[in-house]
Motif scaffolding. Structure first.
Motif, PDB file in Angstrom:
ATOM      1  N   THR A  68     -32.964  -8.452  19.742  1.00  0.00           N
ATOM      2  CA  THR A  68     -33.183  -8.875  21.117  1.00  0.00           C
ATOM      3  C   THR A  68     -32.458  -7.944  22.084  1.00  0.00           C
ATOM      4  O   THR A  68     -31.256  -7.754  21.992  1.00  0.00           O
ATOM      5  CB  THR A  68     -32.680 -10.319  21.320  1.00  0.00           C
ATOM      6  OG1 THR A  68     -33.477 -11.182  20.533  1.00  0.00           O
ATOM      7  CG2 THR A  68     -32.771 -10.738  22.772  1.00  0.00           C
ATOM      8  N   THR A  69     -33.233  -7.369  22.987  1.00  0.00           N
ATOM      9  CA  THR A  69     -32.679  -6.542  24.050  1.00  0.00           C
ATOM     10  C   THR A  69     -32.601  -7.342  25.341  1.00  0.00           C
ATOM     11  O   THR A  69     -31.645  -7.243  26.089  1.00  0.00           O
ATOM     12  CB  THR A  69     -33.571  -5.298  24.270  1.00  0.00           C
ATOM     13  OG1 THR A  69     -33.661  -4.583  23.053  1.00  0.00           O
ATOM     14  CG2 THR A  69     -33.012  -4.409  25.357  1.00  0.00           C
ATOM     15  N   HIS A 111     -26.617  -7.802  26.615  1.00  0.00           N
ATOM     16  CA  HIS A 111     -28.070  -7.915  26.766  1.00  0.00           C
ATOM     17  C   HIS A 111     -28.466  -7.619  28.207  1.00  0.00           C
ATOM     18  O   HIS A 111     -27.674  -7.782  29.131  1.00  0.00           O
ATOM     19  CB  HIS A 111     -28.541  -9.340  26.426  1.00  0.00           C
ATOM     20  CG  HIS A 111     -28.362  -9.713  25.008  1.00  0.00           C
ATOM     21  ND1 HIS A 111     -27.159 -10.154  24.495  1.00  0.00           N
ATOM     22  CD2 HIS A 111     -29.240  -9.731  23.974  1.00  0.00           C
ATOM     23  CE1 HIS A 111     -27.301 -10.412  23.210  1.00  0.00           C
ATOM     24  NE2 HIS A 111     -28.546 -10.170  22.870  1.00  0.00           N
ATOM     25  N   ALA A 167     -41.227  -4.106  27.385  1.00  0.00           N
ATOM     26  CA  ALA A 167     -40.637  -4.627  26.162  1.00  0.00           C
ATOM     27  C   ALA A 167     -41.706  -5.164  25.212  1.00  0.00           C
ATOM     28  O   ALA A 167     -42.732  -5.688  25.643  1.00  0.00           O
ATOM     29  CB  ALA A 167     -39.661  -5.758  26.489  1.00  0.00           C
ATOM     30  N   ASP A 168     -41.445  -5.016  23.934  1.00  0.00           N
ATOM     31  CA  ASP A 168     -42.256  -5.678  22.917  1.00  0.00           C
ATOM     32  C   ASP A 168     -41.806  -7.128  22.824  1.00  0.00           C
ATOM     33  O   ASP A 168     -40.624  -7.432  23.092  1.00  0.00           O
ATOM     34  CB  ASP A 168     -42.073  -5.001  21.558  1.00  0.00           C
ATOM     35  CG  ASP A 168     -42.667  -3.606  21.516  1.00  0.00           C
ATOM     36  OD1 ASP A 168     -43.717  -3.376  22.166  1.00  0.00           O
ATOM     37  OD2 ASP A 168     -42.077  -2.738  20.843  1.00  0.00           O
ATOM     38  N   ASP A 224     -38.504  -7.934  21.278  1.00  0.00           N
ATOM     39  CA  ASP A 224     -37.305  -7.494  21.998  1.00  0.00           C
ATOM     40  C   ASP A 224     -36.785  -8.538  22.980  1.00  0.00           C
ATOM     41  O   ASP A 224     -35.779  -8.309  23.650  1.00  0.00           O
ATOM     42  CB  ASP A 224     -37.588  -6.211  22.789  1.00  0.00           C
ATOM     43  CG  ASP A 224     -37.925  -5.033  21.897  1.00  0.00           C
ATOM     44  OD1 ASP A 224     -37.483  -5.020  20.736  1.00  0.00           O
ATOM     45  OD2 ASP A 224     -38.652  -4.131  22.367  1.00  0.00           O
TER      46      ASP A 224
END
Length: 190
Positions: free
Chosen positions: A2-3, A101, A154-155, A158
């Protein structure tokens, strides 16, 4: 990994409307409390998707109002205030996550509330703030999540999304987003 941490606003970042807030707005408008409550919610989706404030309150009050009508301004101010009580547990969580994050907000919110959030000092913690009124889309429509993913670059994998409504969590999860049903500390399941 996770971003992005993507947060809902209502009943996640802020607390639920205080008891009596709806009744106070109804009294301010000289309306029956039950009818006001029903119309407040039945017209809310259109308001959240960008309906002009005077048109929303016209529907709630069941009479035609013009932009700038003093009752529109008073109700708008009371509505904003009712959704402006921050959740201390969520604010602590934002502080804890800020260093590790990137943070974003996704809220079904009408323009007056979106503008109030944007003006709040705590909102600067978010790299991006997305509102249904500005996207003309609302949760749980998967298109709103697709739009946010595109804007974040973002995917789905993510992103972790926190929301208090299961239907919104399910919609995000259906796209591959790590979606979590938010329950504040001390929340009792019924």
């Amino acid at each position: 990994m996770t971003t992005w941490m993507l947060f809902d606003y209502g009943e996640v970042i802020c607390l639920p409307q205080p008891a009596g807030a709806m009744a106070a707005m109804a009294a301010m408008a000289g309306c029956d409390g039950d009818a006001f409550h029903d119309r407040y919610w039945s017209h809310r989706d259109a308001f959240d998707r960008g309906l002009a404030s005077h048109l929303y309150w016209s529907g709630v009050l069941d009479r035609d109002l013009e932009p700038g009508d003093p009752i529109v301004t008073r109700l708008e101010d009371a509505d904003i205030a009712s959704w402006s009580h921050l959740n201390p547990a969520s604010m602590d969580m934002l502080g804890d996550l800020a260093g590790s994050h990137r943070l974003a907000l996704l809220s079904n919110a009408p323009e007056p509330i979106a503008a109030a959030i944007d003006a709040a000092p705590w909102a600067s913690a978010f790299d991006h703030r997305f509102y249904s009124c500005r996207l003309s889309l609302a949760k749980p429509d998967p298109a709103i999540f697709e739009s946010v993913l595109e804007r974040l670059g973002a995917d789905p994998a993510d992103v972790t999304f926190l929301d208090d409504r299961a239907v919104n969590v399910d919609a995000a999860a259906g796209l591959g987003i790590n979606a979590v049903l938010y329950r504040p500390p001390g929340h009792a399941e019924h």
